[in-house]
Write an enzyme that holds these catalytic residues in place. Sequence first.
Site, PDB file in Angstrom:
ATOM      1  N   LYS A 270      -1.822  -1.354  -5.025  1.00 16.62           N
ATOM      2  CA  LYS A 270      -2.423   0.539  -5.146  1.00 16.62           C
ATOM      3  C   LYS A 270      -3.612   0.913  -4.467  1.00 16.62           C
ATOM      4  O   LYS A 270      -4.297  -0.366  -4.890  1.00 16.62           O
ATOM      5  CB  LYS A 270      -2.161   1.411  -6.046  1.00 16.62           C
ATOM      6  CG  LYS A 270      -1.791   3.009  -6.388  1.00 16.62           C
ATOM      7  CD  LYS A 270      -0.637   3.208  -5.887  1.00 16.62           C
ATOM      8  CE  LYS A 270      -0.148   4.670  -6.129  1.00 16.62           C
ATOM      9  NZ  LYS A 270       1.231   5.059  -6.196  1.00 16.62           N
TER      10      LYS A 270
HETATM   11  N1  GLU Z   1       3.193   6.325  -3.359  1.00 20.95           N
HETATM   12  C1  GLU Z   1       4.220   6.139  -3.776  1.00 20.95           C
HETATM   13  C2  GLU Z   1       4.697   5.418  -4.932  1.00 20.95           C
HETATM   14  O1  GLU Z   1       4.024   6.423  -5.748  1.00 20.95           O
HETATM   15  C3  GLU Z   1       5.714   5.252  -2.901  1.00 20.95           C
HETATM   16  C4  GLU Z   1       5.101   3.909  -1.903  1.00 20.95           C
HETATM   17  C5  GLU Z   1       5.291   3.075  -1.035  1.00 20.95           C
HETATM   18  O2  GLU Z   1       6.145   3.169  -0.609  1.00 20.95           O
HETATM   19  O3  GLU Z   1       5.253   1.639  -0.954  1.00 20.95           O
HETATM   20  O4  GLU Z   1       5.702   5.248  -5.104  1.00 20.95           O
END
Ligand code: GLU
Length: 434
Positions: free
Chosen positions: A123
């Site tokens: 993240k």
């Molecule tokens: N931000 C989204 C999540 O928390 C998607 C992450 C992604 O598609 O890599 O799952």
Amino acid sequence: MPFDIDVHERAVYREPAPIDRDDPFQSMMERFDVAAEILELNPGFYEYLCRPSRMHITSVPVEMDTGQIMVYEGYRVIHNDVLGPSKGGIRFAPDVTLNEVKALAAWMTWKCALLGLPFGGAKGGIVCNPEQMSAKELERLTRRYTADLFDVFGPDKDIPAPDMNTNEQIMAWVLDTYSMHARRTENAVVTGKPVGLGGSEGRQEATGRGVMTVTLAAMERLDLAPSDCTVAVQGFGNVGATAAELLAAQGCTVVAVSDITGGYYNEKGLDINELRNYTQKNGGTLDGSPNADRITNEELLTLDVDVLVPAAKEDQIDAEIAEGTGARIIVEGANGPTLPEADEVLQEKDVLVIPDILANAGGVTVSYFEWVQDRQGFFWTEERVNRRLDRTMREAFEKVYETAEEHDVSLRIGAYVMGVRKVAEALRMRGIYA
Ligand code: GLU
């Protein structure tokens, strides 16, 4: 030999940290600990899997439109890449912290593993207030952050995506900046980008659509017909608004929605399309929405509805809200909306909680489809994307349900057990490189 230590002996040689229940990383760890006990996780694996593999902190200088230079703090946490390249969004918010990003990265690891995707978890975050920045300033911020992390990102290494306050345009800038440095166009380096740049049909709606699919699966389990169900949705961003719209299209009555300006309620049901059009004309907020009564955030969370979808941010449902909620099903569109103390209350009240790492996994599932399409140079129809997404989410829901029944635990712990087991098994097969 640390590997011979019984898992229960950890307490002897490690002082437990004081519990801060508003710390998302601790929220993650409390559930991880329960799953680790159930799995009788090797203590060495425990120590490895609860820590992020790598954490990058960068100071991102940006020249503002006024000519002034501002420096923003940026993070990228790679929690784990045992199953494959790490995957996870980037969020822009004034209150992002490293600990929050650590938790979100770990949730991505369990989420990807649980869904059977060949990805690890990561993240990113930048401490900034995107509402007060111009498009050009956001572009410079995104590009400099991407350039700083050029060695971290890569289609085979770490693949960002949208998250809170980031969107297709920001992903397009990530793609372009990375590609300029790589000296070739590398569209698989990021997902959630515009379809015209190699994005996938259906990606934008994917998280909300996944929320709908698991909600319908939960209704089936409880013998509820969608047309008899009322729904309240906290958050009217990409996830909340899409989930509200799709659940309404399934026949549910969406009686309440909310955003940063507060909650909006109509017992006869809100017209979600009308509200979406209204927000577009109203500077992005629901403020002043027609045909709705104002309610507070807390009132929304404690409404007497069949389904509550928290799709805003972490730490929204504490023990008190859990006591007060009238919902029979809670579907976590956001990451980490429920505190561990609330889990216990909800379980006692027999509320079926579909946990974040399952409920909002539609987004990363279609991110995976997008990455596959980019790498093959062959693009799918929206119908194909949706069909595969629905199937993947359904199957994951049923497996989590069975795992929870097998161990007599909540769906949340069932989901953690599945995710952690998958990563631990891969780690066992790979071994520890010395
Ligand atoms: N931000 C989204 C999540 O928390 C998607 C992450 C992604 O598609 O890599 O799952």
